[in-house]
Design an enzyme around this catalytic site. Sequence first.
Site, PDB file in Angstrom:
ATOM      1  N   ASP A  52       0.835  -1.189   0.000  1.00 49.34           N
ATOM      2  CA  ASP A  52       0.000   0.000   0.000  1.00 49.34           C
ATOM      3  C   ASP A  52       0.876   1.248   0.000  1.00 49.34           C
ATOM      4  O   ASP A  52       1.998   1.223  -0.504  1.00 49.34           O
ATOM      5  CB  ASP A  52      -0.937  -0.032   1.224  1.00 49.34           C
ATOM      6  CG  ASP A  52      -2.278   0.630   0.951  1.00 49.34           C
ATOM      7  OD1 ASP A  52      -2.318   1.868   0.843  1.00 49.34           O
ATOM      8  OD2 ASP A  52      -3.299  -0.080   0.853  1.00 49.34           O
ATOM      9  N   HIS A  96      -3.619   5.991   3.618  1.00 43.65           N
ATOM     10  CA  HIS A  96      -4.372   4.820   3.173  1.00 43.65           C
ATOM     11  C   HIS A  96      -3.850   3.520   3.767  1.00 43.65           C
ATOM     12  O   HIS A  96      -4.613   2.705   4.312  1.00 43.65           O
ATOM     13  CB  HIS A  96      -4.311   4.798   1.640  1.00 43.65           C
ATOM     14  CG  HIS A  96      -5.272   3.894   0.966  1.00 43.65           C
ATOM     15  ND1 HIS A  96      -4.970   2.591   0.635  1.00 43.65           N
ATOM     16  CD2 HIS A  96      -6.525   4.111   0.504  1.00 43.65           C
ATOM     17  CE1 HIS A  96      -5.998   2.050   0.008  1.00 43.65           C
ATOM     18  NE2 HIS A  96      -6.964   2.946  -0.095  1.00 43.65           N
ATOM     19  N   SER A 105     -11.264  -0.588  -0.888  1.00 42.51           N
ATOM     20  CA  SER A 105     -10.012  -0.591  -0.123  1.00 42.51           C
ATOM     21  C   SER A 105     -10.243  -0.954   1.330  1.00 42.51           C
ATOM     22  O   SER A 105      -9.394  -1.564   1.977  1.00 42.51           O
ATOM     23  CB  SER A 105      -9.365   0.802  -0.139  1.00 42.51           C
ATOM     24  OG  SER A 105      -8.596   1.026  -1.262  1.00 42.51           O
TER      25      SER A 105
END
Length: 586
Positions: free
Chosen positions: A170, A210, A402
Site C-alpha cells: 500500500d 491509506h 479498499s
Amino acid sequence: MLAATLGAVLAFGAPGALAGTLPVAPSTATAAKAHAPAAVPASRSAAWVAGTRAYLVITAPGDSSAVRSAIAANGGTVFSNFDAIGVIVAHSASSGFAATMRGVAGVQQVGATRTSDVPADAYNPALPADPAQASTPAGEPVRADMSQIKADQAWAVNPGSASVKVGILDTGVDDRHQDLAPNFDAADSVSCAYGKPDTRAGAWRDVDTHGTHVAGTIAAAKNGKGVVGVAPGVTIAAVRVAEPGNSFFFAENTICGFVWAGDHGFKVTNNSYYTDPWQFNCPDDIDQAAIIEGVRRAQEYAEGKGSLQIAAAGNENYDLAHKTTDSASPNDSTPVTRTITNACLDIPTELPGVVTVAANGTGVTKASFSNYGQGVIDVAAPGSNVYSTVPGGGYGSKSGTSMATPHVVGVAALIASANPGITPAEIRAKLAAQANDIACPSDSRCTGTTASNSFFGEGQVDALKAVGTTPPPGKYFENLADFAVNDNATVESPIAVTGVTGNAPATLKVGVDIKHTYIGDLKVDLVAPDGTVYTLHNHAGGSADNIAQTYTVNASSEVANGTWNLRVNDNAASDTGKIDAWNLTF
C-alpha cells in the site's frame, strides 16, 4: 478505482490508483505535525536525465546476464532484476529502446510501465516522514463492521497467531502508531517504490494515510484503546508500493512487492489498489501485455511460496464482467476514452488466484460505489465509513473497496491461524465456503444465485467461522426472530438465559441488528430480568439507516438467569422497521 494525492482527500479523479472513496474524518486524537527527515541517498543504478522511462523486459526465469548486457548495450540501464521470474526493470531515455530490445535473443516481451518520466527521486529517494505520535484515552468499543462479520466473537476463540505474517502492499504503514506497533514486523518491511527493495529503516512508512488505515482494520492490537483489527494477534509487515507525492502503484512496484511477499513468508497480502497507469491492461497492447505478464509471474511466484493475494474490486460501480470503455487511463499523463473488452484486466485483482473483494454498504447491501461482476467478485465485506488508524496516532473513517479488502484479509489470517500449514488455495476455498450468502436485491444488474452472484460473490465473510464454530468463552444466547418496529410504538424481543452461574458480567456484550430507515426515531434499551433498564441507543444517528452494533453493558448487579429483553421504542411517524436479531454474550 479511486485515487488519492498526498495530503488530499480520497476522491474521484485524483491521480493514484487507491481503492478508497471518503476523506479521513477528524481524528479522535490530534496528531502532531509530521517532520520529514533528511533524504538518505540510495544506490544509483543510473544517472537520471529528463525523458527517462521505465520498461519491463521479460525473459526466461534464471540467469539473465546476457539480456542485462544487451540492455546496457542498447541505451538502457538495469534498475532492478528478478531472475526467479524472468523480469528485469530497465530505464532508458531512448525512444527506440523498447523496439530494439524486442529483437534481442532471449527477450520475450518488452513494455513501458509508464507514460510519464521516472522521477529523479527513484535514484535518491527521501525517507517518508516519521510523524510525532498522539496518545488516545483508554476505551476500545466494538465497531459495527467488526460485529457484522463476527470478529468480536472470533477474538474470544482465536485472535490470530503471531506466526501468521500479513503483508500490506500500500502507501506504507505508520509502524509507531500505538495500535499497530505491538504487531509490526520491521525486519520484513520494505519500500518497493520505483521497483526495487529499499530496506532502510523507515522506508516503509506511509506517504499518505491509506496504508495505515488498512493496517488497523487487519490487525490493530487489542490493547484497550483505539480500535481492534479483525485479527489482532497476527503480525503485519509493510511493503510500500506507492510512490510519494502521487500514490502511483506502477507495475514494477507491484512486482517487487509480490516477490518480496513470497521471499519473506507473508501468508496473506492486502492489495487495495490497481496497477497504474492503466485501469485495465489489454493484451493486444504491446506495453500492457508485458505489464500483465510481469505482474502475473510475480503473483504466481508469491503464491508458489505460500502467499495468498487479496485485492479490492474497485469503486466505479462498474460491471467487471461486461467491460465496454475505459476513460481513466493512462492516469499518469492524459487519460483518453478507449473501447475495451473482458480480455482487458484490472490487475492485480483479476489475475488468476487473487481473491477479489466487493464492498457492502449498510448491513448486507451493495455499497453504491462498489464494482461488481458475475464470476469476478469472490466475497464481500463492510466497506462504508470504516473507522481505523491513521498516521500520527490518530483515527479516522474511510469508505471504499479498499476498506472492505482488509476485513477479508483479516479473516484469511484467522483461517491461517486456525489451520497451520494451510495453502493459499485452501484459504481461498474456506473464505468462499464460510461466507454468509447474500441474495440479490431488486436490481437487474445483480445476476446469479443467492449462493453466488455478481454483487457479493459467495457472500459476506465470517470471522467466527474462520476460527471454528465454537461459541466464545462465556454463554452465548441469541434471538433471530423478526419483531416489527411500528410508528409511535414499543416492541420487545426476549432472550431466555439459563445455565449461567451467578451474576452477569461487567462486560456483558449486547449485539444488536435493527433494520430501520431513520434511527434517530429510536430509543433502544436492554431490560434485565428484574426490570432494570440499560439504555443502548437514545435518538442518535439522525436519518441514518439501521443499527448493527455490539454494546458493552456493566450488568454485574444483575442475576444472569432469566428473561432479558431488547426494547425498541419508535417515537415518530413515517419510518418503520424491525428487530432483525440480537444476542447476549456472558
